[in-house]
Write a protein that holds these residues in place. Structure first.
Motif, PDB file in Angstrom:
ATOM      1  N   ASN A 173     -12.823  -3.301   2.494  1.00 15.53           N
ATOM      2  CA  ASN A 173     -13.624  -2.319   2.857  1.00 15.53           C
ATOM      3  C   ASN A 173     -14.501  -2.215   1.757  1.00 15.53           C
ATOM      4  O   ASN A 173     -14.358  -2.478   0.626  1.00 15.53           O
ATOM      5  CB  ASN A 173     -13.063  -1.032   2.706  1.00 15.53           C
ATOM      6  CG  ASN A 173     -11.890  -0.741   3.967  1.00 15.53           C
ATOM      7  OD1 ASN A 173     -12.074  -1.275   5.252  1.00 15.53           O
ATOM      8  ND2 ASN A 173     -10.833  -0.068   3.835  1.00 15.53           N
ATOM      9  N   HIS A 202     -10.217  -5.355  -3.306  1.00 14.59           N
ATOM     10  CA  HIS A 202      -8.707  -5.685  -2.737  1.00 14.59           C
ATOM     11  C   HIS A 202      -9.065  -5.963  -1.159  1.00 14.59           C
ATOM     12  O   HIS A 202      -9.710  -5.738  -0.491  1.00 14.59           O
ATOM     13  CB  HIS A 202      -7.939  -4.267  -2.912  1.00 14.59           C
ATOM     14  CG  HIS A 202      -8.540  -3.002  -2.358  1.00 14.59           C
ATOM     15  ND1 HIS A 202      -9.475  -2.307  -3.249  1.00 14.59           N
ATOM     16  CD2 HIS A 202      -8.419  -2.535  -1.202  1.00 14.59           C
ATOM     17  CE1 HIS A 202      -9.622  -1.384  -2.459  1.00 14.59           C
ATOM     18  NE2 HIS A 202      -9.125  -1.030  -1.152  1.00 14.59           N
ATOM     19  N   GLY A 206     -15.544   2.636   4.102  1.00 12.66           N
ATOM     20  CA  GLY A 206     -13.886   3.135   3.975  1.00 12.66           C
ATOM     21  C   GLY A 206     -13.318   2.823   2.450  1.00 12.66           C
ATOM     22  O   GLY A 206     -12.261   3.113   2.368  1.00 12.66           O
ATOM     23  N   ASP A 229       0.805  -1.122  -0.144  1.00 14.06           N
ATOM     24  CA  ASP A 229       0.135   0.021   0.020  1.00 14.06           C
ATOM     25  C   ASP A 229       0.871   1.216   0.006  1.00 14.06           C
ATOM     26  O   ASP A 229       1.824   1.313   0.637  1.00 14.06           O
ATOM     27  CB  ASP A 229      -0.847   0.060   1.301  1.00 14.06           C
ATOM     28  CG  ASP A 229      -2.147   0.969   1.015  1.00 14.06           C
ATOM     29  OD1 ASP A 229      -3.231   0.364   1.259  1.00 14.06           O
ATOM     30  OD2 ASP A 229      -1.880   2.269   1.016  1.00 14.06           O
ATOM     31  N   LEU A 230       0.444   2.312  -0.857  1.00 14.24           N
ATOM     32  CA  LEU A 230       1.209   3.585  -0.991  1.00 14.24           C
ATOM     33  C   LEU A 230       1.215   4.251   0.658  1.00 14.24           C
ATOM     34  O   LEU A 230       2.402   4.997   0.725  1.00 14.24           O
ATOM     35  CB  LEU A 230       0.995   4.384  -2.130  1.00 14.24           C
ATOM     36  CG  LEU A 230       1.650   5.187  -2.752  1.00 14.24           C
ATOM     37  CD1 LEU A 230       2.789   5.115  -3.120  1.00 14.24           C
ATOM     38  CD2 LEU A 230       0.736   6.306  -3.681  1.00 14.24           C
ATOM     39  N   HIS A 273      -6.971  -5.967   2.286  1.00 15.50           N
ATOM     40  CA  HIS A 273      -5.865  -5.256   3.001  1.00 15.50           C
ATOM     41  C   HIS A 273      -5.248  -6.372   3.791  1.00 15.50           C
ATOM     42  O   HIS A 273      -6.190  -7.146   4.389  1.00 15.50           O
ATOM     43  CB  HIS A 273      -6.366  -4.062   3.659  1.00 15.50           C
ATOM     44  CG  HIS A 273      -6.857  -2.955   3.078  1.00 15.50           C
ATOM     45  ND1 HIS A 273      -6.120  -1.793   2.980  1.00 15.50           N
ATOM     46  CD2 HIS A 273      -8.258  -2.553   2.449  1.00 15.50           C
ATOM     47  CE1 HIS A 273      -6.729  -0.864   2.559  1.00 15.50           C
ATOM     48  NE2 HIS A 273      -7.990  -1.422   2.027  1.00 15.50           N
ATOM     49  N   THR A 293     -12.203   3.351  -1.060  1.00 18.17           N
ATOM     50  CA  THR A 293     -11.913   4.587  -1.959  1.00 18.17           C
ATOM     51  C   THR A 293     -11.457   4.136  -3.233  1.00 18.17           C
ATOM     52  O   THR A 293     -11.538   5.025  -4.271  1.00 18.17           O
ATOM     53  CB  THR A 293     -10.702   5.437  -1.268  1.00 18.17           C
ATOM     54  OG1 THR A 293      -9.522   4.621  -1.151  1.00 18.17           O
ATOM     55  CG2 THR A 293     -11.133   5.893   0.019  1.00 18.17           C
ATOM     56  N   VAL A 294     -10.908   3.071  -3.483  1.00 20.92           N
ATOM     57  CA  VAL A 294     -10.330   2.440  -4.806  1.00 20.92           C
ATOM     58  C   VAL A 294     -11.445   1.226  -5.137  1.00 20.92           C
ATOM     59  O   VAL A 294     -11.362   0.384  -4.352  1.00 20.92           O
ATOM     60  CB  VAL A 294      -9.000   2.136  -4.822  1.00 20.92           C
ATOM     61  CG1 VAL A 294      -8.746   1.295  -6.394  1.00 20.92           C
ATOM     62  CG2 VAL A 294      -8.225   2.994  -4.505  1.00 20.92           C
TER      63      VAL A 294
HETATM   64  P1  AMP Z   1      -9.396   1.334   0.312  1.00 21.03           P
HETATM   65  O1  AMP Z   1      -9.726   2.544   1.205  1.00 21.03           O
HETATM   66  O2  AMP Z   1     -10.100   0.071   1.062  1.00 21.03           O
HETATM   67  O3  AMP Z   1     -10.079   1.353  -1.000  1.00 21.03           O
HETATM   68  O4  AMP Z   1      -7.962   0.922  -0.058  1.00 21.03           O
HETATM   69  C1  AMP Z   1      -7.364   1.576  -1.220  1.00 21.03           C
HETATM   70  C2  AMP Z   1      -6.027   1.517  -0.514  1.00 21.03           C
HETATM   71  O5  AMP Z   1      -5.133   2.090  -1.946  1.00 21.03           O
HETATM   72  C3  AMP Z   1      -5.696   2.782   0.345  1.00 21.03           C
HETATM   73  O6  AMP Z   1      -5.098   2.135   1.481  1.00 21.03           O
HETATM   74  C4  AMP Z   1      -4.619   3.474  -0.404  1.00 21.03           C
HETATM   75  O7  AMP Z   1      -3.519   4.041   0.525  1.00 21.03           O
HETATM   76  C5  AMP Z   1      -4.165   2.495  -1.511  1.00 21.03           C
HETATM   77  N1  AMP Z   1      -3.535   3.149  -2.696  1.00 21.03           N
HETATM   78  C6  AMP Z   1      -3.943   4.282  -3.361  1.00 21.03           C
HETATM   79  N2  AMP Z   1      -3.287   4.431  -4.276  1.00 21.03           N
HETATM   80  C7  AMP Z   1      -2.172   3.575  -4.259  1.00 21.03           C
HETATM   81  C8  AMP Z   1      -1.235   3.142  -5.172  1.00 21.03           C
HETATM   82  N3  AMP Z   1      -0.879   4.237  -6.362  1.00 21.03           N
HETATM   83  N4  AMP Z   1      -0.221   2.234  -5.051  1.00 21.03           N
HETATM   84  C9  AMP Z   1      -0.731   1.324  -3.893  1.00 21.03           C
HETATM   85  N5  AMP Z   1      -1.641   1.592  -2.893  1.00 21.03           N
HETATM   86  C10 AMP Z   1      -2.508   2.685  -3.249  1.00 21.03           C
END
Ligand code: AMP
Ligand code: ZN
Length: 114
Positions: A87, A100, A93, A30-31, A102, A95-96
């Motif tokens: 999430n 995925h 929570g 994770d970034l 975690h 956001t992407v």
């Molecule tokens: P979620 O909030 O459950 O959708 O998790 C999305 C995750 O993606 C978050 O923990 C972010 O920190 C992570 N994230 C966002 N952009 C990137 C990226 N370019 N590379 C790796 N992780 C990322």
């Protein structure tokens, strides 16, 4: 899927620190790591959320969980413990919007989560 961050990582269009890849899944750091180990395990195929997983995806989702356990084991947290989280949607929570899992480990993890 166009404009999906994790599809772009899968396709190598956006860099990521890969931990694992196979024919069905990949995993990367994770970034914005929230723990000493913070990995994301994703299916190669775009599935937006856990709500969109079909019966045919059961084995795939089980595979994501097994990859997560392997990553935690390799990082040395199998015995001490770690957390896996999907999430789901904004209230959960997410956001992407590419499924995925975690994998968090290496620090005390509170329960319930915030
Ligand atoms: P979620 O909030 O459950 O959708 O998790 C999305 C995750 O993606 C978050 O923990 C972010 O920190 C992570 N994230 C966002 N952009 C990137 C990226 N370019 N590379 C790796 N992780 C990322
Ligand atoms: Zn995607």
């Amino acid at each position: 899927m166009a404009d999906c961050l994790f599809c772009k990582i899968r396709d190598g269009e956006i860099p990521a620190k890969l931990i694992h890849q196979d024919d069905r899944a990949l995993a990367f750091h994770d970034l914005h790591a929230q723990a000493p180990l913070h990995a994301l395990v994703i299916p190669r195929r775009h599935i937006a959320t856990l709500n969109d997983a079909a019966v045919e995806d059961e084995a795939l989702i089980g595979h994501l969980a097994r990859v997560a356990a392997e990553i935690a084991r390799d990082a040395g947290y199998a015995e001490s413990g770690y957390r896996t989280v999907f999430n789901v949607n904004r209230g959960g929570g997410q956001t992407v919007f590419h499924l995925h899992l975690h994998v968090l480990g290496g620090r005390a993890l509170e329960w319930p989560p915030g």
